[in-house]
Design an enzyme around this catalytic site. Structure first.
Site, PDB file in Angstrom:
ATOM      1  N   LYS A 173      -2.589  -0.268 -25.100  1.00 44.37           N
ATOM      2  CA  LYS A 173      -2.446  -0.088 -26.598  1.00 44.37           C
ATOM      3  C   LYS A 173      -1.297  -0.069 -27.299  1.00 44.37           C
ATOM      4  CE  LYS A 173      -6.704   2.838 -25.934  1.00 44.37           C
ATOM      5  NZ  LYS A 173      -6.737   3.100 -24.486  1.00 44.37           N
ATOM      6  N   TYR A 181       0.642  -1.120  -0.181  1.00 47.78           N
ATOM      7  CA  TYR A 181       0.098  -0.140   0.128  1.00 47.78           C
ATOM      8  C   TYR A 181       0.761   1.313  -0.044  1.00 47.78           C
ATOM      9  CZ  TYR A 181      -4.931   1.811   0.482  1.00 47.78           C
ATOM     10  OH  TYR A 181      -6.042   2.251   0.418  1.00 47.78           O
ATOM     11  N   THR A 201      -2.863   6.525 -22.031  1.00 46.98           N
ATOM     12  CA  THR A 201      -2.861   5.347 -21.703  1.00 46.98           C
ATOM     13  C   THR A 201      -1.444   4.440 -21.826  1.00 46.98           C
ATOM     14  OG1 THR A 201      -3.615   4.160 -23.656  1.00 46.98           O
ATOM     15  CG2 THR A 201      -5.327   4.873 -21.842  1.00 46.98           C
ATOM     16  N   ASP A 210      -5.747  14.331 -25.389  1.00 42.30           N
ATOM     17  CA  ASP A 210      -6.016  13.245 -24.831  1.00 42.30           C
ATOM     18  C   ASP A 210      -5.240  12.139 -26.044  1.00 42.30           C
ATOM     19  OD1 ASP A 210      -6.748  10.617 -24.244  1.00 42.30           O
ATOM     20  OD2 ASP A 210      -8.982  11.210 -24.029  1.00 42.30           O
ATOM     21  N   ARG A 265      -2.267  -2.207 -18.208  1.00 46.73           N
ATOM     22  CA  ARG A 265      -3.529  -1.419 -18.439  1.00 46.73           C
ATOM     23  C   ARG A 265      -3.414  -0.303 -17.374  1.00 46.73           C
ATOM     24  NH1 ARG A 265      -7.106  -1.991 -21.838  1.00 46.73           N
ATOM     25  NH2 ARG A 265      -6.902  -4.046 -23.142  1.00 46.73           N
ATOM     26  N   GLU A 278      -0.148   4.950  -0.570  1.00 49.69           N
ATOM     27  CA  GLU A 278      -0.633   6.166  -0.969  1.00 49.69           C
ATOM     28  C   GLU A 278       0.426   7.306  -0.808  1.00 49.69           C
ATOM     29  OE1 GLU A 278      -5.430   6.017   0.708  1.00 49.69           O
ATOM     30  OE2 GLU A 278      -3.784   6.873   2.231  1.00 49.69           O
TER      31      GLU A 278
END
Length: 419
Positions: free
Chosen positions: A237, A62, A234, A208, A243, A64
């Site tokens: 692709k 974890y 992203t 984008d 992903r 954060e």
């Protein structure tokens, strides 16, 4: 393309002993990917190294916050992974700042809006019927509910972005931000033009680049980084990573972008995915990847020409990217029906809206098949088979046999190819 070892053999053995049902799902999906043609424009095959990072103990941590400023202890090692990913992204794209924590392309766009806009602000973006993404103003998406989106379109004859309309709408509506980017526009955006319009009306420019960013990394597409205030993308692709999403920007917006990702829109970073992004950025910095990116475009152009020669109406007359969009109506069938016939034959692709009408066309991409090692000859063969299936000149059984024979020569992970 170099032969890639199996990414699943050890994993499948572990799962087989613990959870055979999930093992069957994993191996079934590997079989599907290996015996059908993956022509989805948003998909690709990652390397075994990327998959190894995704399935690593980094998934347990974890984390954060950001390197050196986490909200949890024990982050010294994973901090190194994130710093690697950030440094490699900055070097790969020539950006002053990179945030690699976004969970997806949509998450990256949401964070970009959060960094620059307030609810109710006006945003100018490519209209959804012309290839705009859901995050570009769909009423079903946060973007259409929180902001006042104005859509620009394409020329009715050429299918190319209507630059006169973009400038006129910007002058009339005075948007807070302009978005250039698409999920179904096969040509390069003129980033310099959009920067000029944004400066004229005092708007931010958001690129984008979810689809072309891999081509940008490989030098096969122009970069939006020198022009846009924020670039969203992203990491899958064409970029061929895990992903996920990322954001590139100048140093003056770095803090706003980082705070928009965490804590405003996301919680803990997915450290296994961030490590996999670092691997992908390293792979994309190689000459092999530059050769790959150029081949992706060459393959798309041959595929587009082959479809046009067989009667499909290819939008914009061709492509500059990995994307091909085509209308099967001249063959006497609509897009959804054509997609169903193709799926039954083992050719996996998408539908997309077509400009200036309610019909839907076909959206194809060449990233995955190029990763498999296919080149121009295979693209011509795929175009011929696709048209024959749509016309019902070849039945699904015969077509699937041809697809299986073709993919057998180009398995994505050779050591795992099913018998």
């Amino acid at each position: 393309m170099s032969v890639m070892p199996s990414p699943t053999a050890d994993v499948a053995e572990v799962l087989r002993g613990q959870d055979p049902q999930v093992a069957d799902v994993l191996l079934g999906e590997l079989t599907r990917q290996s015996t059908t043609l993956q022509l989805n424009a948003a998909e690709n095959f990652t390397s075994p190294a990327v998959l190894a990072a995704l399935g690593s103990p980094l998934a347990n941590k974890y984390a954060e916050g950001y390197p050196g400023a986490r909200h949890h202890g024990g982050c010294e090692i994973v901090d190194a992974a994130e710093r690697l990913a950030v440094d490699r992204a900055k070097a790969l794209f020539g950006a002053e700042h990179a945030n690699v924590q976004a969970h997806s392309g949509s998450s990256a766009v949401l964070a970009a809006y959060a960094a620059l806009l307030r609810p109710g602000d006006t945003v100018l973006a490519l209209g959804l019927p012309y290839g705009g993404h859901l995050t570009h103003g769909s009423p079903a998406n946060f973007s259409g509910r929180w902001f006042d989106f104005v859509g620009y379109g394409v020329d009715a004859e050429t299918g190319l972005i209507d630059h006169d309309q973009v400038r006129a709408l910007a002058r009339t509506r005075r948007p807070k931000a302009i978005v250039c980017g698409s999920i179904a526009y096969p040509r390069h955006f003129d980033h310099a033009f959009f920067r000029e319009v944004a400066d004229e009306v005092g708007a931010y420019l958001i690129a984008d680049a979810a689809h072309p960013i891999g081509l940008v990394a490989g030098g096969a597409a122009p970069s939006p980084v020198p022009y846009a205030d924020i670039v969203c993308a992203t990491t899958h692709k064409v970029l061929r990573g895990p992903r996920g999403g990322m954001i590139l920007c100048g140093s003056e917006l770095a803090e706003r972008v980082d705070r928009a990702v965490f804590p405003f829109t996301q919680g803990g970073a997915q450290m296994h995915t961030i490590a996999a992004k670092a691997v992908a950025f390293g792979e994309a910095a190689t000459e092999d990847f530059r050769v790959y990116a150029r081949q992706v475009v060459a393959n798309a152009r041959v595929l587009a020409a082959g479809l046009a020669d067989r009667g499909l109406a290819v939008t914009t007359g061709g492509t500059d990217t990995h994307l091909v969009t085509a209308d099967p109506a001249p063959l006497g069938v609509d897009g959804r029906t054509a997609r169903g016939r193709l799926a039954a034959a083992g050719l996996v692709l998408d539908c997309c809206p077509l400009p200036h009408g309610d019909a839907r066309g076909l959206r194809l991409g060449t990233a995955a098949v190029t990763t498999q090692g296919m080149r121009e000859a295979e693209m011509a063969r795929i175009a011929a088979l696709l048209a024959a299936v749509v016309r019902e000149e070849t039945d699904a059984v015969a077509a699937r046999a041809e697809v299986r024979e073709l993919t057998r020569g180009f398995p994505p992970y050779p050591a795992s190819y099913p018998s």
